[in-house]
Design a protein around this motif. Sequence first.
Motif, mmCIF file in Angstrom:
data_model
loop_
_atom_site.group_PDB
_atom_site.id
_atom_site.type_symbol
_atom_site.label_atom_id
_atom_site.label_comp_id
_atom_site.label_asym_id
_atom_site.label_seq_id
_atom_site.Cartn_x
_atom_site.Cartn_y
_atom_site.Cartn_z
ATOM 1 N N THR A 47 -1.260 8.681 -1.622
ATOM 2 C CA THR A 47 -0.880 9.814 -2.458
ATOM 3 C C THR A 47 -0.899 11.106 -1.628
ATOM 4 O O THR A 47 -1.343 11.113 -0.492
ATOM 5 C CB THR A 47 -1.852 9.977 -3.645
ATOM 6 N N LEU B 109 -3.731 3.704 -2.097
ATOM 7 C CA LEU B 109 -3.632 2.866 -3.291
ATOM 8 C C LEU B 109 -2.728 1.674 -2.997
ATOM 9 O O LEU B 109 -2.062 1.634 -1.965
ATOM 10 C CB LEU B 109 -3.074 3.681 -4.458
ATOM 11 N N ASP C 77 -0.148 -1.636 -4.859
ATOM 12 C CA ASP C 77 0.603 -2.112 -6.017
ATOM 13 C C ASP C 77 0.308 -3.597 -6.204
ATOM 14 O O ASP C 77 0.714 -4.432 -5.386
ATOM 15 C CB ASP C 77 2.099 -1.873 -5.778
ATOM 16 N N GLY D 155 -3.250 3.412 -10.276
ATOM 17 C CA GLY D 155 -2.205 2.760 -9.497
ATOM 18 C C GLY D 155 -0.851 3.322 -9.850
ATOM 19 O O GLY D 155 -0.749 4.426 -10.386
ATOM 20 N N PHE E 227 0.832 -1.216 0.000
ATOM 21 C CA PHE E 227 0.000 0.000 0.000
ATOM 22 C C PHE E 227 0.860 1.257 0.000
ATOM 23 O O PHE E 227 1.974 1.260 0.498
ATOM 24 C CB PHE E 227 -0.904 0.028 1.235
ATOM 25 N N TYR E 228 0.298 2.300 -0.513
ATOM 26 C CA TYR E 228 0.918 3.617 -0.412
ATOM 27 C C TYR E 228 -0.188 4.661 -0.461
ATOM 28 O O TYR E 228 -1.332 4.358 -0.792
ATOM 29 C CB TYR E 228 1.943 3.856 -1.526
#
Lengths: 203, 84
Positions: free
Chosen positions: A75, A81, A83, A125, A72-73
């Motif tokens: 923004t 979002l 990966d 993504g 997860f990350y």
Amino acid sequence: MARMKFICDAERCIECNGCVTACKNEHEVPWGVNRRRVVTLNDGVPGEKSISVACMHCSDAPCMAVCPVNCFYKTDEGVVLHDKDVCIGCGYCSYACPFGAPQFPAQGTFGVRGKMDKCTFCAGGPEANGSDEEFEKYGRNRLAEGKLPICAEMCSTKALLAGDGDMVADIFRTRVVKRDKGAEVWGWGTAYGTSSKKTGASS
Amino acid sequence: MSARYGFAGLVKLLSTSCLMASFVACTETPQTLGSKNDQPAYQGVQSGHEAFVRPGWTAGDKTSWESALRARGQYGANDHARSP
């Protein structure tokens, strides 16, 4: 800009499932996966209330905390979002999420369970914005097109609001003031109790 | 004798190289841990995919992107502002 947020006005939602359909169509979400769904409380009883639920893009997201491969990350706009190239399909995120947002397609990379799929706030993504690779994995990137999430934009009663948290809060506050009720639905007092309730509970 | 060993060595070297080359296909794609380098949304879409981009803002200009989104949200969702 503040963080991107969703809010669903339970006084306006008519359980039409237009948001669900719009999302599935926009992102070509596979069969069996619902990034968004409508939940109705006291269904069939006068006074029933419906609410449209998806990933709420939590400020302190539990899915991010439990993911063993850190896929997860977040923004700059606060959109959570992930990966799919890193996801191992373990399902920890689905156990941690209080909204049931993470979904797993029945056919996919890991046989009976595919890689996790969830609402992206229409932000795609890690692939290049608007690219075919991004669309194939995550669906359309409407934010990069200067648009807001399709579920909110398609909502016929404008029950579902999406966008800058300040703007969404202003719109909802105006509605509550105009209709002279509804403030009790959301907020600190509802979640944690007012001081009088606390006093009553302790006595 | 040395010529025979030399030929055998060459064959062994070639076969090892071929074997190593065939294993390259078995390697996995790199999986990077940590935060991802996602392109910010205000940068716009990849060139050649502008067909669905809403006009009225400049790709790469964060301020214009933010005000375009805010205006879209106000017009699209705030019916009290449209018909007070």
